[in-house]
Design a protein around this motif. Structure first.
Motif, PDB file in Angstrom:
ATOM      1  N   THR A  26       0.681  -0.866   0.163  1.00 66.01           N
ATOM      2  CA  THR A  26       0.421  -0.356   0.372  1.00 66.01           C
ATOM      3  C   THR A  26       0.422   1.291  -0.149  1.00 66.01           C
ATOM      4  N   GLN A  27       0.292   2.166  -0.423  1.00 65.74           N
ATOM      5  CA  GLN A  27       1.173   3.471   0.406  1.00 65.74           C
ATOM      6  C   GLN A  27       1.394   4.035   1.579  1.00 65.74           C
ATOM      7  N   HIS A  28       2.331   3.939   1.958  1.00 63.95           N
ATOM      8  CA  HIS A  28       2.440   4.610   3.190  1.00 63.95           C
ATOM      9  C   HIS A  28       1.699   5.348   3.410  1.00 63.95           C
ATOM     10  N   ALA A  29       1.340   5.344   4.753  1.00 63.15           N
ATOM     11  CA  ALA A  29       0.815   6.483   6.385  1.00 63.15           C
ATOM     12  C   ALA A  29       1.153   6.218   7.134  1.00 63.15           C
ATOM     13  N   LEU A  30       1.328   7.321   8.148  1.00 63.60           N
ATOM     14  CA  LEU A  30       1.714   7.042   9.199  1.00 63.60           C
ATOM     15  C   LEU A  30       0.713   6.735  10.719  1.00 63.60           C
ATOM     16  N   LYS A  31       0.811   5.228  10.791  1.00 64.75           N
ATOM     17  CA  LYS A  31       0.082   5.070  11.712  1.00 64.75           C
ATOM     18  C   LYS A  31       0.308   4.580  13.486  1.00 64.75           C
ATOM     19  N   ARG A  32       0.259   5.423  14.264  1.00 62.94           N
ATOM     20  CA  ARG A  32       0.701   4.110  15.845  1.00 62.94           C
ATOM     21  C   ARG A  32       0.115   2.918  15.743  1.00 62.94           C
ATOM     22  N   PRO A  33       1.323   1.678  15.852  1.00 64.44           N
ATOM     23  CA  PRO A  33       0.861   0.571  15.903  1.00 64.44           C
ATOM     24  C   PRO A  33       1.014   0.509  17.131  1.00 64.44           C
ATOM     25  N   PHE A  34      -0.586  -0.329  17.299  1.00 64.79           N
ATOM     26  CA  PHE A  34      -0.341  -0.585  18.842  1.00 64.79           C
ATOM     27  C   PHE A  34      -0.588  -2.232  18.970  1.00 64.79           C
ATOM     28  N   GLN A  35      -0.947  -2.849  17.434  1.00 69.52           N
ATOM     29  CA  GLN A  35      -0.607  -4.452  17.612  1.00 69.52           C
ATOM     30  C   GLN A  35       0.369  -4.426  16.913  1.00 69.52           C
ATOM     31  N   GLY A  36       0.418  -3.761  16.251  1.00 67.73           N
ATOM     32  CA  GLY A  36       1.556  -4.064  14.423  1.00 67.73           C
ATOM     33  C   GLY A  36       0.694  -4.299  13.878  1.00 67.73           C
ATOM     34  N   TRP A  37      -0.413  -4.454  13.620  1.00 66.45           N
ATOM     35  CA  TRP A  37      -1.617  -4.811  12.605  1.00 66.45           C
ATOM     36  C   TRP A  37      -3.086  -3.620  12.997  1.00 66.45           C
ATOM     37  N   ARG A  38      -3.815  -3.382  11.422  1.00 70.35           N
ATOM     38  CA  ARG A  38      -5.231  -2.491  12.656  1.00 70.35           C
ATOM     39  C   ARG A  38      -6.292  -3.062  11.657  1.00 70.35           C
ATOM     40  N   TYR A  39      -7.272  -3.258  11.374  1.00 69.43           N
ATOM     41  CA  TYR A  39      -8.596  -3.285  10.811  1.00 69.43           C
ATOM     42  C   TYR A  39      -8.730  -1.701   9.870  1.00 69.43           C
ATOM     43  N   LEU A  40      -8.724  -1.160   8.912  1.00 69.23           N
ATOM     44  CA  LEU A  40      -9.851  -0.419   8.451  1.00 69.23           C
ATOM     45  C   LEU A  40     -10.867  -0.182   8.114  1.00 69.23           C
ATOM     46  N   LYS A  41     -11.756   0.822   8.821  1.00 69.45           N
ATOM     47  CA  LYS A  41     -12.617   1.112   7.354  1.00 69.45           C
ATOM     48  C   LYS A  41     -12.162   2.154   5.732  1.00 69.45           C
TER      49      LYS A  41
END
Length: 117
Positions: free
Chosen positions: A70-85
């Motif tokens: 994917t294109q890079h997007a900053l996101k603070r990790p909390f478990q190293g993954w997430r599912y997004l809307k």
């Protein structure tokens, strides 16, 4: 925790069952956060119940093999993954592209911070 079962599919084991299960099972993906940046995703195929050796019920998120960059997007990790809307998810890189064209790291971070990248 990632694990492979006898079917060869990767699983991400999590303590909590996803609250947005119907939405996730209709084309959802796990977005992988690496060093504070979303860089790839894996489509979710199904959710399996697993019980650990400690007797605690957990959720195995079963994923399609392979990563979609994917294109890079900053996101603070909390478990190293997430599912997004869908509206919050970064766009996939075009097929055949294994990475984004490099731009200066400071510019990339600034663009991601304001939501442009």
């Amino acid at each position: 925790m990632r694990a492979a079962a006898t079917d060869g599919l990767n699983r991400h084991i999590t303590r909590m069952w996803p609250k947005r299960e119907p939405e996730i099972l209709q084309g959802g993906s796990i977005y992988w956060v690496i060093k504070g940046v979303i860089q790839a995703r894996q489509p979710i195929l199904r959710l399996d119940e697993v019980v650990g050796e400690d007797g605690i019920r957990r959720c195995a998120i079963v994923m399609k093999p392979g990563l979609i960059r994917t294109q890079h997007a900053l996101k603070r990790p909390f478990q190293g993954w997430r599912y997004l809307k869908q509206e919050d998810a970064p766009a996939d890189l075009p097929k055949g592209h294994t990475h984004e064209e490099p731009i200066p790291a400071e510019l990339s971070a600034a663009l991601a911070e304001i939501g442009v990248r």
